[in-house]
Design a protein around this motif. Sequence first.
Motif, PDB file in Angstrom:
ATOM      1  N   GLY A   8      28.260  34.570  38.771  1.00  0.00           N
ATOM      2  CA  GLY A   8      29.695  34.808  38.857  1.00  0.00           C
ATOM      3  C   GLY A   8      30.507  33.545  39.015  1.00  0.00           C
ATOM      4  N   SER A  20      34.883  36.334  38.779  1.00  0.00           N
ATOM      5  CA  SER A  20      34.606  36.661  40.184  1.00  0.00           C
ATOM      6  C   SER A  20      35.114  35.563  41.106  1.00  0.00           C
ATOM      7  CB  SER A  20      33.103  36.879  40.386  1.00  0.00           C
ATOM      8  OG  SER A  20      32.663  38.035  39.700  1.00  0.00           O
ATOM      9  N   SER A  59      38.835  36.127  41.432  1.00  0.00           N
ATOM     10  CA  SER A  59      39.115  37.280  42.279  1.00  0.00           C
ATOM     11  C   SER A  59      38.990  36.945  43.758  1.00  0.00           C
ATOM     12  CB  SER A  59      38.152  38.418  41.919  1.00  0.00           C
ATOM     13  OG  SER A  59      38.205  39.462  42.868  1.00  0.00           O
ATOM     14  N   ILE A  60      37.929  36.268  44.125  1.00  0.00           N
ATOM     15  CA  ILE A  60      37.656  36.011  45.542  1.00  0.00           C
ATOM     16  C   ILE A  60      38.501  34.860  46.074  1.00  0.00           C
ATOM     17  CG2 ILE A  60      35.872  35.236  47.160  1.00  0.00           C
ATOM     18  CD1 ILE A  60      33.872  36.910  45.517  1.00  0.00           C
ATOM     19  N   ARG A  90      35.606  36.526  32.446  1.00  0.00           N
ATOM     20  CA  ARG A  90      34.567  37.458  32.863  1.00  0.00           C
ATOM     21  C   ARG A  90      33.317  37.220  32.013  1.00  0.00           C
ATOM     22  NH1 ARG A  90      35.504  44.003  33.569  1.00  0.00           N
ATOM     23  NH2 ARG A  90      33.383  44.489  34.331  1.00  0.00           N
ATOM     24  N   PRO A 122      39.470  40.140  48.225  1.00  0.00           N
ATOM     25  CA  PRO A 122      39.379  39.839  46.795  1.00  0.00           C
ATOM     26  C   PRO A 122      40.394  40.655  46.005  1.00  0.00           C
ATOM     27  CG  PRO A 122      37.181  40.040  47.737  1.00  0.00           C
ATOM     28  CD  PRO A 122      38.148  40.456  48.817  1.00  0.00           C
ATOM     29  N   TYR A 138      41.120  41.730  38.829  1.00  0.00           N
ATOM     30  CA  TYR A 138      41.064  40.735  37.756  1.00  0.00           C
ATOM     31  C   TYR A 138      41.805  41.252  36.537  1.00  0.00           C
ATOM     32  CZ  TYR A 138      39.335  37.973  33.855  1.00  0.00           C
ATOM     33  OH  TYR A 138      39.256  37.187  32.730  1.00  0.00           O
ATOM     34  N   ALA A 198      39.086  44.890  41.989  1.00  0.00           N
ATOM     35  CA  ALA A 198      38.186  44.166  42.892  1.00  0.00           C
ATOM     36  C   ALA A 198      37.095  45.112  43.376  1.00  0.00           C
ATOM     37  CB  ALA A 198      38.972  43.600  44.057  1.00  0.00           C
ATOM     38  N   THR A 241      29.339  36.180  51.191  1.00  0.00           N
ATOM     39  CA  THR A 241      30.516  35.891  50.372  1.00  0.00           C
ATOM     40  C   THR A 241      31.009  34.474  50.632  1.00  0.00           C
ATOM     41  OG1 THR A 241      31.158  38.229  50.330  1.00  0.00           O
ATOM     42  CG2 THR A 241      32.875  36.609  49.824  1.00  0.00           C
ATOM     43  N   ARG A 255      30.012  40.901  45.701  1.00  0.00           N
ATOM     44  CA  ARG A 255      30.058  41.939  44.668  1.00  0.00           C
ATOM     45  C   ARG A 255      30.646  41.317  43.394  1.00  0.00           C
ATOM     46  NH1 ARG A 255      29.088  46.770  47.539  1.00  0.00           N
ATOM     47  NH2 ARG A 255      29.488  46.540  49.780  1.00  0.00           N
ATOM     48  N   ILE A 256      29.756  40.971  42.478  1.00  0.00           N
ATOM     49  CA  ILE A 256      30.118  40.246  41.256  1.00  0.00           C
ATOM     50  C   ILE A 256      30.451  41.235  40.150  1.00  0.00           C
ATOM     51  CG2 ILE A 256      29.230  38.665  39.481  1.00  0.00           C
ATOM     52  CD1 ILE A 256      27.430  37.484  41.716  1.00  0.00           C
ATOM     53  N   PHE A 257      31.487  40.936  39.370  1.00  0.00           N
ATOM     54  CA  PHE A 257      31.852  41.814  38.260  1.00  0.00           C
ATOM     55  C   PHE A 257      30.695  41.926  37.269  1.00  0.00           C
ATOM     56  CE2 PHE A 257      36.315  40.107  39.116  1.00  0.00           C
ATOM     57  CZ  PHE A 257      36.678  41.225  39.857  1.00  0.00           C
TER      58      PHE A 257
END
Length: 545
Positions: free
Chosen positions: A101, A311, A314-315, A344, A425, A428, A440, A463, A487-489
């Motif tokens: 990610g 990711s 997002s984070i 992504r 997070p 996206y 997210a 994380t 938690r990765i896309f």
Amino acid sequence: MIIKERIDMMCANKYVQLGFKLGLLFALMAFSSSCNKDYASFNTDPYRPTLDQLEADNFITGRNFPIMIDAVIPAGDIGSGTDFVNSYQISNNLSADMFSGFMGAAGDWGGNTNNLTYGFNLDWVNEQFLLTGRLMASWNAIKSATDINNDSLQFSVAQIIKITGISRATDMYGPIPYSSISTGTFTPRYDAQDSIYYSFFPELDRAISTLFTLGAQAGRPLARYDKIYGGDYSRWARFGNSLKLRLAMRMAYVDPDRAKQYAEEAASHPAGLLSTTADNALQGAVAIAFPYKNPLRTLSVVYQETRMGASMQSILLGYQDPRIRNYFNLSNIPGLNNQYIGVRSGINVTRSLYEPFSTLNVEDATPYPWMLASEIYFLLAEGSIRGWNMGGTAQTFYEAGIRASFQETAVAIPADYLNNTTSRPQNYVDPANAGNNTNALSTITIAWSESSNFEEKLERIITQKWIALYPNGQEAWSEFRRTGYPRIFPIVLNRSNGTVPTNLQVRRLPYPRLQYQENGAQVTRGLTLLGGPDNGATKVWWDKK
């Protein structure tokens, strides 16, 4: 620039095992030369250095250390042009860097059927086998030379480098050839991943003890050859001890008793652990005669193929985390050039649309991290929530890890960062293709909460650890597989025909085509040891959560 098909390198892969034999042959040649020292007046070339002169400069062993280091992370080799960049790209970047990610791709290799969409390129995945061959050939040469001159300190450093590289390789595939490589066989035997791991710990214990006990008084004979610590044996002891802690934690779900034992041994060892920025293991941190060049700059700026991951966006943006400006650059997307925009992974890429997304903020001379003090604090924090004796509380280690990461990135930590209970997070949005948009996947916040359950504490630790690990994609991918965090896309375009479930995400790399062609019987053994089919969904030994 599209990654070129390096037919010559693919052909060279056929000679990986030959490299192991040559390493032993060179060592024997060195031994033979030393036996002839009495006849120097008859057979010494006056225009070339004698063996004694080479030994005085530590050249016989020393020249192999840069080769070993660059086999762990390809980051510069003599006269290669961009060969080391291409090697890094297909061994690390188009796998772990993306699977973790951390990064996304602006490339569309194979019409978007490639590793990133789980349509694995079985030639690309051979590159790590080639690197392992180089690593072990140079290790064999060092072992032979140090056996002759009884230099256990230099061999101890070689042992730690070897374990660093082999652990990365086995974490990629599962069972791999290892124990029989030093015999020089052209068809090395595949070993089970658990047996490989269990062999690491006694080797690390001996190396750490030797370096800690004898290293401080031995000077720095490897100063000219060590790109990481400049030959500082004491720091290699701390790195080896920290590596032991990392590998112990990897076993937390598959062998918790031994994981606890090894982790507690590392935490209490007098050699210490990485604890300050001065301890950090950074490839390229020490300038020596052997070249260093960070491959990520070429991949991002010259090839225009590696970008910030969605990711990460997002984070980091969700947490309003200022480390983002140290890691990445603002996008060049018209109208959005004041924003950080990630790609992504595993999508249908059109190069012209994704090249303007955020590039990596990296220079040719930027060191590449093998291990940082921040990672160690997060390992200690996880050990603490597991009830292991780590010498402190989980909250203390967790917050120390965050502070250390900000120091490592040379970014001031915001005054309220550690107490932030609201930032999470963020969703996206892909400005090039709304079909890639996603909510997210996590609501985890930053501030430590002692009343949280185990899983929430673990997600919070991992994380922040994930943020701090950047750009070490291999370690981040391994920790994601081990813990499920962060938690990765998942990918969007799945070319595996259902073999690798999208939400499960990839668990390993398949064995390369060349291994089937030249070591097929042992690949069959490897699959038996793996316990599942040779695809990206079969879990490696320690992936048990």
